[in-house]
Design a protein around this motif. Structure first.
Motif, PDB file in Angstrom:
ATOM      1  N   ILE A 272       5.962   8.220   8.619  1.00  0.00           N
ATOM      2  CA  ILE A 272       4.530   8.125   8.883  1.00  0.00           C
ATOM      3  C   ILE A 272       4.272   6.980   9.858  1.00  0.00           C
ATOM      4  O   ILE A 272       4.544   5.819   9.555  1.00  0.00           O
ATOM      5  CB  ILE A 272       3.733   7.874   7.584  1.00  0.00           C
ATOM      6  CG1 ILE A 272       4.117   8.886   6.503  1.00  0.00           C
ATOM      7  CG2 ILE A 272       2.235   7.895   7.863  1.00  0.00           C
ATOM      8  CD1 ILE A 272       3.820  10.308   6.843  1.00  0.00           C
ATOM      9  N   GLY A 273       3.732   7.321  11.040  1.00  0.00           N
ATOM     10  CA  GLY A 273       3.439   6.309  12.043  1.00  0.00           C
ATOM     11  C   GLY A 273       1.966   6.201  12.364  1.00  0.00           C
ATOM     12  O   GLY A 273       1.578   5.619  13.379  1.00  0.00           O
ATOM     13  N   GLY A 274       1.104   6.762  11.520  1.00  0.00           N
ATOM     14  CA  GLY A 274      -0.333   6.701  11.754  1.00  0.00           C
ATOM     15  C   GLY A 274      -1.037   7.848  11.069  1.00  0.00           C
ATOM     16  O   GLY A 274      -0.414   8.783  10.573  1.00  0.00           O
ATOM     17  N   GLY A 275      -2.354   7.795  11.027  1.00  0.00           N
ATOM     18  CA  GLY A 275      -3.145   8.870  10.460  1.00  0.00           C
ATOM     19  C   GLY A 275      -3.180   8.860   8.949  1.00  0.00           C
ATOM     20  O   GLY A 275      -2.940   7.847   8.303  1.00  0.00           O
TER      21      GLY A 275
ATOM     22  N   SER B 146       2.773  -1.397  10.290  1.00  0.00           N
ATOM     23  CA  SER B 146       2.036  -1.925  11.439  1.00  0.00           C
ATOM     24  C   SER B 146       1.107  -0.885  12.050  1.00  0.00           C
ATOM     25  O   SER B 146       0.345  -1.191  12.967  1.00  0.00           O
ATOM     26  CB  SER B 146       3.010  -2.433  12.512  1.00  0.00           C
ATOM     27  OG  SER B 146       3.707  -1.352  13.116  1.00  0.00           O
ATOM     28  N   SER B 147       1.162   0.355  11.551  1.00  0.00           N
ATOM     29  CA  SER B 147       0.315   1.426  12.075  1.00  0.00           C
ATOM     30  C   SER B 147      -1.041   1.422  11.385  1.00  0.00           C
ATOM     31  O   SER B 147      -1.313   0.600  10.520  1.00  0.00           O
ATOM     32  CB  SER B 147       1.004   2.777  11.867  1.00  0.00           C
ATOM     33  OG  SER B 147       0.974   3.132  10.489  1.00  0.00           O
ATOM     34  N   GLU B 148      -1.878   2.389  11.766  1.00  0.00           N
ATOM     35  CA  GLU B 148      -3.195   2.555  11.138  1.00  0.00           C
ATOM     36  C   GLU B 148      -3.136   3.586  10.009  1.00  0.00           C
ATOM     37  O   GLU B 148      -4.163   4.130   9.610  1.00  0.00           O
ATOM     38  CB  GLU B 148      -4.216   3.009  12.189  1.00  0.00           C
ATOM     39  CG  GLU B 148      -4.437   2.032  13.329  1.00  0.00           C
ATOM     40  CD  GLU B 148      -5.225   0.804  12.897  1.00  0.00           C
ATOM     41  OE1 GLU B 148      -5.953   0.893  11.886  1.00  0.00           O
ATOM     42  OE2 GLU B 148      -5.107  -0.239  13.567  1.00  0.00           O
ATOM     43  N   ALA B 149      -1.949   3.845   9.492  1.00  0.00           N
ATOM     44  CA  ALA B 149      -1.775   4.920   8.517  1.00  0.00           C
ATOM     45  C   ALA B 149      -2.378   4.580   7.159  1.00  0.00           C
ATOM     46  O   ALA B 149      -2.377   3.430   6.731  1.00  0.00           O
ATOM     47  CB  ALA B 149      -0.295   5.235   8.357  1.00  0.00           C
TER      48      ALA B 149
ATOM     49  N   GLY C 215       4.639  -7.474   7.609  1.00  0.00           N
ATOM     50  CA  GLY C 215       4.126  -8.620   8.357  1.00  0.00           C
ATOM     51  C   GLY C 215       5.144  -9.746   8.424  1.00  0.00           C
ATOM     52  O   GLY C 215       6.254  -9.660   7.879  1.00  0.00           O
ATOM     53  N   SER C 216       4.778 -10.832   9.073  1.00  0.00           N
ATOM     54  CA  SER C 216       5.696 -11.952   9.289  1.00  0.00           C
ATOM     55  C   SER C 216       6.193 -12.568   7.983  1.00  0.00           C
ATOM     56  O   SER C 216       7.250 -13.206   7.953  1.00  0.00           O
ATOM     57  CB  SER C 216       5.020 -13.024  10.149  1.00  0.00           C
ATOM     58  OG  SER C 216       3.833 -13.481   9.518  1.00  0.00           O
TER      59      SER C 216
ATOM     60  N   GLY D 113      -1.375  -9.055   7.277  1.00  0.00           N
ATOM     61  CA  GLY D 113      -1.412  -8.972   8.729  1.00  0.00           C
ATOM     62  C   GLY D 113      -1.184  -7.594   9.301  1.00  0.00           C
ATOM     63  O   GLY D 113      -1.237  -7.411  10.521  1.00  0.00           O
ATOM     64  N   GLN D 114      -0.954  -6.596   8.446  1.00  0.00           N
ATOM     65  CA  GLN D 114      -0.694  -5.236   8.916  1.00  0.00           C
ATOM     66  C   GLN D 114      -1.795  -4.296   8.429  1.00  0.00           C
ATOM     67  O   GLN D 114      -2.438  -4.542   7.415  1.00  0.00           O
ATOM     68  CB  GLN D 114       0.681  -4.746   8.443  1.00  0.00           C
ATOM     69  CG  GLN D 114       1.843  -5.655   8.823  1.00  0.00           C
ATOM     70  CD  GLN D 114       2.061  -5.751  10.322  1.00  0.00           C
ATOM     71  OE1 GLN D 114       1.173  -6.183  11.068  1.00  0.00           O
ATOM     72  NE2 GLN D 114       3.236  -5.372  10.783  1.00  0.00           N
ATOM     73  N   ALA D 115      -1.980  -3.195   9.165  1.00  0.00           N
ATOM     74  CA  ALA D 115      -3.140  -2.338   8.920  1.00  0.00           C
ATOM     75  C   ALA D 115      -2.900  -1.220   7.919  1.00  0.00           C
ATOM     76  O   ALA D 115      -3.844  -0.726   7.294  1.00  0.00           O
ATOM     77  CB  ALA D 115      -3.614  -1.729  10.248  1.00  0.00           C
ATOM     78  N   ALA D 116      -1.670  -0.771   7.757  1.00  0.00           N
ATOM     79  CA  ALA D 116      -1.413   0.406   6.932  1.00  0.00           C
ATOM     80  C   ALA D 116      -1.702   0.133   5.459  1.00  0.00           C
ATOM     81  O   ALA D 116      -1.610  -1.006   4.987  1.00  0.00           O
ATOM     82  CB  ALA D 116       0.024   0.875   7.106  1.00  0.00           C
TER      83      ALA D 116
END
Length: 206
Positions: free
Chosen positions: A99-102, A120-123, A143-144, A165-168
Motif C-alpha cells: 500500500i503506497g497511498g489511498g 510516509s504515504s497518505e494511505a 518516522g525518524s 511525523g508520517q501521514a499514513a
C-alpha cells in the motif's frame, strides 16, 4: 489485453497474460488465470478482479475489489498506489499487498495475507480478521524515531496505529483484548534488512 476509456462498459475478461485498463468505467470484471497474468489499472475507475496468481497494480487513482481465488501456486501480488483497494481473502490464496497511498480495506481469512504499508504515504488502511497465523503486517518508512515513534491506541476492541511525523494511518479491527506489538525482527527474519532500516512488523499479544 488493453481497454482504453469508455463509460458504462459491461466487460468480463479472463486474463492469462498482460493486460491494462485505462480510464474505463462501468461493470468490468477481470479474472487472472495464472502467475503470468499482470494487470495494470490506470485512472479513476472501480473494477472487480478475481485472482489467485499473478499481479495487479493500481495507478493514478484507480480502485478495485479483489476477491482471492483458491490456488496452491505462486501467489498474488498487489501494488496499490493511491485509489481504493478492497481485498477479501476468502480462499487459500497467498497474497502480498503493498500500500503506497489511498484507502485500503483488507479482510484476512484463509491463505496467508501480507500487508506492507508505506507510513510516509497518505494511505489509510483497515484490516479485519488479522491473525499472525494467517497474515503479516509490515510498516515501512517509519518516522525518524523508528519503532519508538509508533503510536498505538485502542478503541472498542480496535487498534489505531500511526508513526510520528508520517501521514499514513492503520486500523486493525476486532482484536478484542489483544495488544499490538512492533518488532524489527521476528522469527529469525530481520525486517529492517528486507524492507529498509525504518520498518517494523506487527504482532498480537494476548
Amino acid at each position: 489485453m488493453y481497454i482504453y476509456g469508455g463509460t458504462d462498459n459491461n466487460i468480463g475478461v479472463s486474463l492469462a497474460g498482460v493486460g491494462a485498463l485505462y480510464d474505463a468505467t462501468g461493470n468490468i470484471g477481470v479474472s487472472l488465470e495464472d502467475s503470468a497474468s499482470n494487470l495494470t489499472l490506470d485512472g479513476p475507475s472501480y473494477d472487480y478482479i478475481t485472482a489467485g496468481d499473478g499481479s495487479v497494480t493500481f495507478n493514478n487513482g484507480a480502485s478495485g475489489n479483489i476477491t482471492a481465488a483458491q490456488t496452491h501456486s505462486t501467489g498474488l501480488y498487489v501494488n496499490a498506489n493511491g485509489g481504493q483497494v478492497d481485498y477479501q481473502a476468502t480462499s487459500d490464496t497467498n497474497a502480498t499487498i503493498t500500500i503506497g497511498g489511498g484507502q485500503a480495506n483488507l479482510t484476512y481469512d484463509q491463505g496467508y495475507t501480507a500487508s506492507v504499508l508505506d507510513m510516509s504515504s497518505e494511505a489509510v488502511e483497515t484490516i479485519k480478521g488479522f491473525d499472525p497465523a494467517n497474515g503479516e503486517i509490515v510498516l515501512t518508512n517509519l518516522g525518524s524515531e523508528g519503532i519508538g515513534g509508533l503510536s498505538i491506541s485502542y478503541e472498542n476492541g480496535d487498534a489505531l496505529i500511526s508513526s510520528a511525523g508520517q501521514a499514513a494511518r492503520l486500523e486493525i479491527t476486532g482484536i478484542g483484548s489483544s495488544r499490538v506489538e512492533a518488532f524489527s525482527s521476528l522469527g529469525g527474519q530481520d525486517f529492517s534488512t528486507t524492507y529498509g532500516s525504518t520498518s517494523a512488523i506487527l504482532a498480537l499479544a494476548k
